[in-house]
Design a protein around this motif. Structure first.
Motif, mmCIF file in Angstrom:
data_model
loop_
_atom_site.group_PDB
_atom_site.id
_atom_site.type_symbol
_atom_site.label_atom_id
_atom_site.label_comp_id
_atom_site.label_asym_id
_atom_site.label_seq_id
_atom_site.Cartn_x
_atom_site.Cartn_y
_atom_site.Cartn_z
ATOM 1 N N ASP A 237 75.702 24.020 -42.726
ATOM 2 C CA ASP A 237 76.046 25.158 -41.856
ATOM 3 C C ASP A 237 77.366 24.879 -41.130
ATOM 4 N N HIS B 107 80.943 26.826 -41.300
ATOM 5 C CA HIS B 107 81.659 27.382 -40.137
ATOM 6 C C HIS B 107 83.136 26.998 -40.194
ATOM 7 N N HIS C 154 78.181 34.363 -44.133
ATOM 8 C CA HIS C 154 77.139 34.579 -43.125
ATOM 9 C C HIS C 154 76.547 35.984 -43.234
ATOM 10 N N HIS D 269 68.741 28.883 -42.725
ATOM 11 C CA HIS D 269 70.109 29.375 -42.525
ATOM 12 C C HIS D 269 71.159 28.566 -43.298
ATOM 13 N N VAL E 160 73.528 30.209 -46.228
ATOM 14 C CA VAL E 160 74.991 30.289 -46.120
ATOM 15 C C VAL E 160 75.632 29.443 -47.208
HETATM 16 FE FE FE2 Z 1 75.963 29.414 -39.436
#
Ligand code: FE2
Length: 389
Positions: A213, A217, A282, A296, A300
């Motif tokens: 994750d 980002h 996302h 999550h 992603v």
């Molecule tokens: Fe995220």
């Protein structure tokens, strides 16, 4: 303008460094980073005038002993503590209301969020309701809190969301499952304590998913339509730290230097999100989590290589990706997913092609998709999801 990161902070001395790092260009959150930094918590609480604190965490953190340790630090310095330990993954409006209900009329003067992004977001969400009243959807968007908010100290126990450096709480509507980003400068943590030792106890699948994750980002923030020169510097620094240390962290979970770099990288990536927001990976992932309970980081991560390829059709975006990583960036993400043991095939999560229309409908309503460097319409989401089978 630069982001004023001191060279001493990006050296091999991560483990012992207690220096405050240069996050100041995009966030006012003060960062206390280093192994053992959580032991300074009571001093930080006192510096913000806290006498009775609300400690927001989840049952796993309580079980791992972190909550007990934090409570001992506080009580040892005569700071009263009220605990809320019912944080759930992907917190909803119901969770936040419950937390606020428990803590109202308790003379709370400071909030501590201890845990992963869900704990930090629940703490932030609760702060909105305690100080400004109403319900979470009143704060959907940016800058909608009119009253002062309680000081917040964020103590992440994962290297993932970077929520500790953001003024947004991501709270899902309990009925519609739509994730609402509720942000206000006043909601950002006054202090973030980044203690890499706290990540040592997390289960390996948490390490792998939160790491992916954080990497996503760094990559998504680097190219959004809201990016700027400063946010890009944070994205780049985050990507370098995360890309360099993820494999070591997975292969040797006790590697404190890798843990330290991951924690710092996740916080830098989180700082980049504060101004640049996120993109299509996302937007495509959130419906997978809402409709199929896919974690999550996995959701992603599995969408990201396809989004990178899609976005690379745009020459400016392609150039930024090349600056971020010398080589095939989507291929590198695939390698990282393999290292993490995360499947890239939607079918392995119980999704079949018949589910795509409902996913697309949901993806098109995701605010975060609007910041993707290329406009993502219905046909594009169809292409992205179908590429992931
Ligand atoms: Fe995220």
């Amino acid at each position: 303008m630069s982001i004023e990161i001191k060279a001493a902070d990006i050296c091999s001395d991560y483990c012992q460094s207690d220096q405050i790092i240069g996050f100041g260009a995009l966030t006012e959150t003060e960062v206390d980073f280093g192994v053992g930094s959580v032991s300074r918590l009571a001093d930080h609480v006192k510096s913000l005038g806290g006498k009775k604190v609300l400690l927001v965490t989840d049952p796993g953190i309580a079980e791992a002993g972190h909550m007990e340790w934090v409570m001992w630090i506080l009580k040892n310095q005569d700071i009263d503590v009220l605990t809320f330990t019912d944080v759930r993954e992907n917190p909803t409006t119901d969770d936040v209301s419950l937390c606020a209900k428990k803590s109202q009329d308790q003379s709370i003067d400071l909030i501590i969020g201890l845990g992963g992004g869900s704990s930090l977001d629940t703490a932030k969400g609760c702060n909105f309701l305690l100080t400004n009243g109403g319900e979470m959807k009143d704060y959907w968007g940016s800058g909608k809190a009119s009253q002062e908010m309680l000081p917040l100290i964020a103590i992440p126990t994962t290297a993932g969301t970077g929520s500790e450096c953001q003024s947004y709480a991501i709270i899902a509507d309990a009925e519609t499952h739509v994730k609402m980003a509720c942000g206000d400068k006043k909601a950002a943590a006054k202090i973030a304590i980044l203690d890499p030792e706290l990540t040592l106890t997390q289960p390996s699948n948490v390490t792998s998913h939160t790491g992916i994750d954080a990497i996503s980002h760094a990559i998504e923030t680097s190219v959004t339509t809201k990016r700027n020169d400063i946010s890009y510097q944070y994205s780049k620094l985050a990507f370098d730290l995360l890309n360099e240390s993820f494999e070591s962290e997975i292969k040797n979970p006790k590697d404190i230097e890798a843990r330290s770099k991951m924690m710092l990288g996740a916080a830098y990536a989180g700082t980049a999100i504060e101004s640049s927001m996120l993109g299509a990976a996302h937007a495509a992932a959130n419906p997978l989590t809402a409709q199929f309970d896919i974690i999550h980081g996995a959701a992603v991560g599995l969408m990201l290589p396809h989004v990178i390829q899609f976005n690379s059709e745009d020459s400016d975006t392609k150039r930024i990706y090349a600056d971020l990583f010398e080589g095939d960036l989507s291929g590198r993400v695939i390698d990282l997913l393999t290292i993490a043991g995360i499947s890239r095939e939607l079918s392995s999560y119980g999704v079949d092609k018949g589910n795509v229309p409902a996913l697309i409908k949901d993806a098109l309503s995701q605010w975060t998709g609007t910041f993707n460097p290329r406009t993502v319409g219905e046909d594009d989401f169809t292409y992205l999801y179908e590429s992931a089978f």
